[in-house]
Write a protein that holds these residues in place. Structure first.
Motif, PDB file in Angstrom:
ATOM      1  N   SER A  96       0.851  -1.181   0.000  1.00 24.73           N
ATOM      2  CA  SER A  96       0.000   0.000   0.000  1.00 24.73           C
ATOM      3  C   SER A  96       0.889   1.235   0.000  1.00 24.73           C
ATOM      4  O   SER A  96       2.099   1.157   0.270  1.00 24.73           O
ATOM      5  N   SER A  97       0.322   2.408  -0.291  1.00 24.13           N
ATOM      6  CA  SER A  97       1.134   3.626  -0.319  1.00 24.13           C
ATOM      7  C   SER A  97       1.745   3.899   1.047  1.00 24.13           C
ATOM      8  O   SER A  97       2.884   4.356   1.150  1.00 24.13           O
ATOM      9  N   GLY A  98       1.009   3.608   2.116  1.00 24.19           N
ATOM     10  CA  GLY A  98       1.555   3.807   3.451  1.00 24.19           C
ATOM     11  C   GLY A  98       2.674   2.840   3.768  1.00 24.19           C
ATOM     12  O   GLY A  98       3.708   3.221   4.337  1.00 24.19           O
ATOM     13  N   GLU A  99       2.503   1.569   3.393  1.00 22.54           N
ATOM     14  CA  GLU A  99       3.554   0.578   3.613  1.00 22.54           C
ATOM     15  C   GLU A  99       4.808   0.938   2.816  1.00 22.54           C
ATOM     16  O   GLU A  99       5.929   0.789   3.287  1.00 22.54           O
ATOM     17  N   LEU A 100       4.591   1.419   1.598  1.00 20.24           N
ATOM     18  CA  LEU A 100       5.714   1.798   0.750  1.00 20.24           C
ATOM     19  C   LEU A 100       6.480   2.960   1.350  1.00 20.24           C
ATOM     20  O   LEU A 100       7.718   3.008   1.319  1.00 20.24           O
ATOM     21  N   ARG A 101       5.776   3.907   1.929  1.00 14.71           N
ATOM     22  CA  ARG A 101       6.426   5.037   2.590  1.00 14.71           C
ATOM     23  C   ARG A 101       7.274   4.537   3.773  1.00 14.71           C
ATOM     24  O   ARG A 101       8.392   4.988   3.988  1.00 14.71           O
ATOM     25  N   LYS A 102       6.740   3.590   4.545  1.00 20.12           N
ATOM     26  CA  LYS A 102       7.493   3.035   5.675  1.00 20.12           C
ATOM     27  C   LYS A 102       8.771   2.331   5.182  1.00 20.12           C
ATOM     28  O   LYS A 102       9.834   2.439   5.805  1.00 20.12           O
ATOM     29  N   PHE A 103       8.646   1.593   4.080  1.00 19.46           N
ATOM     30  CA  PHE A 103       9.816   0.927   3.500  1.00 19.46           C
ATOM     31  C   PHE A 103      10.887   1.946   3.122  1.00 19.46           C
ATOM     32  O   PHE A 103      12.073   1.774   3.451  1.00 19.46           O
ATOM     33  N   GLN A 104      10.496   3.021   2.437  1.00 16.93           N
ATOM     34  CA  GLN A 104      11.456   4.021   1.995  1.00 16.93           C
ATOM     35  C   GLN A 104      12.128   4.711   3.176  1.00 16.93           C
ATOM     36  O   GLN A 104      13.334   4.971   3.162  1.00 16.93           O
ATOM     37  N   LEU A 105      11.342   5.015   4.210  1.00 14.38           N
ATOM     38  CA  LEU A 105      11.903   5.652   5.396  1.00 14.38           C
ATOM     39  C   LEU A 105      12.904   4.735   6.096  1.00 14.38           C
ATOM     40  O   LEU A 105      14.002   5.154   6.482  1.00 14.38           O
ATOM     41  N   THR A 106      12.536   3.468   6.255  1.00 14.67           N
ATOM     42  CA  THR A 106      13.424   2.513   6.927  1.00 14.67           C
ATOM     43  C   THR A 106      14.733   2.354   6.161  1.00 14.67           C
ATOM     44  O   THR A 106      15.831   2.424   6.735  1.00 14.67           O
ATOM     45  N   LYS A 107      14.624   2.153   4.870  1.00 18.25           N
ATOM     46  CA  LYS A 107      15.809   1.973   4.028  1.00 18.25           C
ATOM     47  C   LYS A 107      16.738   3.181   4.107  1.00 18.25           C
ATOM     48  O   LYS A 107      17.966   3.040   4.208  1.00 18.25           O
ATOM     49  N   THR A 108      16.146   4.370   4.106  1.00 15.31           N
ATOM     50  CA  THR A 108      16.949   5.590   4.143  1.00 15.31           C
ATOM     51  C   THR A 108      17.613   5.797   5.497  1.00 15.31           C
ATOM     52  O   THR A 108      18.787   6.180   5.578  1.00 15.31           O
ATOM     53  N   LEU A 109      16.898   5.520   6.581  1.00 12.69           N
ATOM     54  CA  LEU A 109      17.452   5.729   7.918  1.00 12.69           C
ATOM     55  C   LEU A 109      18.565   4.743   8.251  1.00 12.69           C
ATOM     56  O   LEU A 109      19.391   5.010   9.120  1.00 12.69           O
ATOM     57  N   PHE A 110      18.618   3.610   7.558  1.00 15.82           N
ATOM     58  CA  PHE A 110      19.733   2.673   7.734  1.00 15.82           C
ATOM     59  C   PHE A 110      21.075   3.353   7.427  1.00 15.82           C
ATOM     60  O   PHE A 110      22.106   2.975   7.970  1.00 15.82           O
ATOM     61  N   ALA A 111      21.054   4.332   6.533  1.00 15.08           N
ATOM     62  CA  ALA A 111      22.302   4.902   6.020  1.00 15.08           C
ATOM     63  C   ALA A 111      22.944   5.900   6.974  1.00 15.08           C
ATOM     64  O   ALA A 111      24.059   6.362   6.712  1.00 15.08           O
ATOM     65  N   ASN A 112      22.254   6.262   8.068  1.00 16.25           N
ATOM     66  CA  ASN A 112      22.783   7.231   9.032  1.00 16.25           C
ATOM     67  C   ASN A 112      23.317   8.475   8.321  1.00 16.25           C
ATOM     68  O   ASN A 112      24.489   8.843   8.443  1.00 16.25           O
ATOM     69  N   PRO A 113      22.460   9.164   7.554  1.00 17.78           N
ATOM     70  CA  PRO A 113      22.946  10.283   6.743  1.00 17.78           C
ATOM     71  C   PRO A 113      23.337  11.495   7.593  1.00 17.78           C
ATOM     72  O   PRO A 113      22.868  11.658   8.716  1.00 17.78           O
ATOM     73  N   ARG A 114      24.188  12.329   7.039  1.00 15.82           N
ATOM     74  CA  ARG A 114      24.539  13.596   7.685  1.00 15.82           C
ATOM     75  C   ARG A 114      23.414  14.608   7.502  1.00 15.82           C
ATOM     76  O   ARG A 114      23.151  15.408   8.388  1.00 15.82           O
ATOM     77  N   LEU A 115      22.774  14.574   6.350  1.00 16.79           N
ATOM     78  CA  LEU A 115      21.602  15.414   6.082  1.00 16.79           C
ATOM     79  C   LEU A 115      20.516  14.530   5.507  1.00 16.79           C
ATOM     80  O   LEU A 115      20.726  13.865   4.489  1.00 16.79           O
ATOM     81  N   LEU A 116      19.368  14.510   6.146  1.00 18.90           N
ATOM     82  CA  LEU A 116      18.221  13.720   5.701  1.00 18.90           C
ATOM     83  C   LEU A 116      17.134  14.678   5.224  1.00 18.90           C
ATOM     84  O   LEU A 116      16.627  15.499   5.997  1.00 18.90           O
ATOM     85  N   ILE A 117      16.800  14.590   3.934  1.00 21.97           N
ATOM     86  CA  ILE A 117      15.768  15.449   3.339  1.00 21.97           C
ATOM     87  C   ILE A 117      14.565  14.575   3.000  1.00 21.97           C
ATOM     88  O   ILE A 117      14.705  13.586   2.269  1.00 21.97           O
ATOM     89  N   MET A 118      13.407  14.940   3.521  1.00 20.60           N
ATOM     90  CA  MET A 118      12.199  14.148   3.293  1.00 20.60           C
ATOM     91  C   MET A 118      11.096  15.038   2.740  1.00 20.60           C
ATOM     92  O   MET A 118      10.722  16.041   3.345  1.00 20.60           O
TER      93      MET A 118
END
Length: 447
Positions: free
Chosen positions: A108-130
């Motif tokens: 679902s669109s909500g599940e997909l958003r959760k997937f994208q957020l999780t995948k991105t937060l794994f990277a421990n970025p210096r700047l996170l733009i959402m």
């Protein structure tokens, strides 16, 4: 660390501002989740509107959500105890265990958003733009995400930028707000200062002339003369071992206005796919549409010609760079894209609806060059253009600023005053529901 909110009206230049910032910084420690990510990848261009429910068309060598996340986790850094704790925290926060075995195209669109957020937060970025991070998330998950972002900003070296069309979503811990006007950033200010200088949105923004014109649209003699628009009994939808809908019964009478609610992954869009005749399992279910049992001889097009529809899946499927007016015209033919040329009378209808939604100037602009909010208004005009008996709006206000949200609600409320109009609407924001809603159906997630 710093939390910055980037705000502005639709087409104010927020996306361009972020793109310029990313080019200027040019660092591999920047991570960006775009609005389009809430609709998922293009799957090598093979995505089509009904693919999510036609799972036999999916290449089953495609990795699952869990496999994709494990791959992203290990690529992002060393497997330390701290990173494993973060992974488990994210999985718990977003209920990831419930759909790790799914293919990404089926989320679902909500599940997909959760997937994208999780995948991105794994990277421990210096700047996170959402870009619009709360889009598609249910209320509980939105609140949890705000807590997570606060923890991330205060307990790490990550700066956060939130690009927000819905400005009442600005978290209270935001450090500064930057407003874009006609592509130019205003001087940064505090959250309180930003709210103080904003003009309140009027109770209604649709002009009286446009309201009267909408009410005066001529009726057609092609409508179904029916009592039960939707009638389903003990409907269950399963994919393999996974149950999406379990013995759902629902009757919608002509002229009723329903809100369909439930957490992410509870089956709301799947239920609507049965009504829209997009789900092949509908033929095996006890479903009556417009007083006609499914499988009694009607074609999918007999059903669709009475339905106006917009959803995240539809937004996702429009990847051809056609002029906006042709996108609207495709609603007259129930196609994604346009496979026949409308006559001037039909184009006149399309221009009328584009003007009603305040985007008449965009008629000849290529769709993919529009802002995400402008694209959503074009798709809403497409849903209304054939004056449908049944209006199905799945998260219709995604990406719209507060003014355009009020405009769309005005149009929905006026449209539903006309004879023989039925409304089904999904939203995760209670305040988005138009005043005409009189009944609600809630779906529970099948665990």
């Amino acid at each position: 660390m710093k939390v910055t909110a980037i705000v502005g009206r639709n087409a104010s230049g927020k996306t361009q501002y972020i793109e310029q910032l990313r080019r200027r910084l040019a660092s591999d420690k920047i991570r960006y989740i775009a609005f389009s990510d809430s609709y998922g990848p293009n799957v090598d261009g093979q995505y089509y509107l009904q693919l999510r429910w036609n799972q036999h068309d999916i290449d089953h060598e495609t990795p699952t959500v869990g496999e994709l996340l494990e791959r992203a986790y290990h690529m992002a850094g060393e497997d330390t105890a701290e990173r494993r704790m973060l992974r488990q925290h994210l999985y718990t926060l977003f209920h990831m265990d419930e759909f790790l075995d799914k293919y990404i195209i089926t989320l679902s669109s909500g599940e997909l958003r959760k997937f994208q957020l999780t995948k991105t937060l794994f990277a421990n970025p210096r700047l996170l733009i959402m870009d619009n991070p709360f889009i598609g998330l249910d209320a509980e998950t939105r609140d949890q995400l705000k807590v997570l972002l606060r923890e991330l900003a205060m307990g790490s070296e990550t700066d956060i930028m939130l690009v927000l069309a819905k400005t009442d979503d600005i978290p209270e811990y935001t450090t500064e707000v930057v407003e874009l006007r006609d592509g130019e950033p205003m001087p940064p200010c505090s959250r309180a200062e930003y709210y103080e200088r904003q003009q309140p949105i009027p109770p209604h923004v649709l002009s009286p002339d446009k309201r009267d014109a909408l009410l005066a649209l001529p009726y057609t003699d092609k409508d179904y003369d029916c009592r039960r628009v939707v009638d389903m009994h003990d409907v269950s939808i399963r994919y393999g071992e996974r149950t999406i809908l379990n013995a759902v019964s629902w009757t919608v009478m002509n002229g009723e206005r329903w809100a369909l609610t439930g957490q992410n992954g509870s089956g709301k869009s799947t239920l609507l796919s049965l009504v829209c005749a997009d789900n092949p399992q509908s033929y095996a279910c006890d479903i009556t549409l417009f007083d006609r049992p499914r499988g009694s001889g009607e074609t999918i097009w007999d059903i669709k010609r009475h339905i106006g529809y917009v959803s995240p899946e539809m937004h996702r499927s429009y990847r051809r760079n056609l002029p906006a007016i042709r996108i609207v015209a495709s609603g007259l033919m129930d196609s994604v894209g346009l496979y026949a040329v409308p006559d001037e009378q039909d184009y006149g209808k399309c221009r009328w609806w584009l003007e009603l939604f305040g985007i008449g100037r965009l008629a000849d602009r290529p769709f993919l060059q529009l802002s995400s909010g402008e694209q959503r208004l074009v798709l809403l005009a497409r849903a209304f253009v054939k004056d449908p008996q049944l209006l199905i709006l799945d998260e219709p206000l995604h990406g719209l600023d507060l003014w355009n949200r009020r405009l769309v609600k005005d149009i929905i409320e006026t449209f539903c005053q006309r004879r023989n109009k039925t409304l089904l609407m999904v939203t995760h924001y209670e305040e988005e529901l138009p005043a005409v809603i009189t009944q609600k159906k809630s779906l529970a997630r099948n665990l």
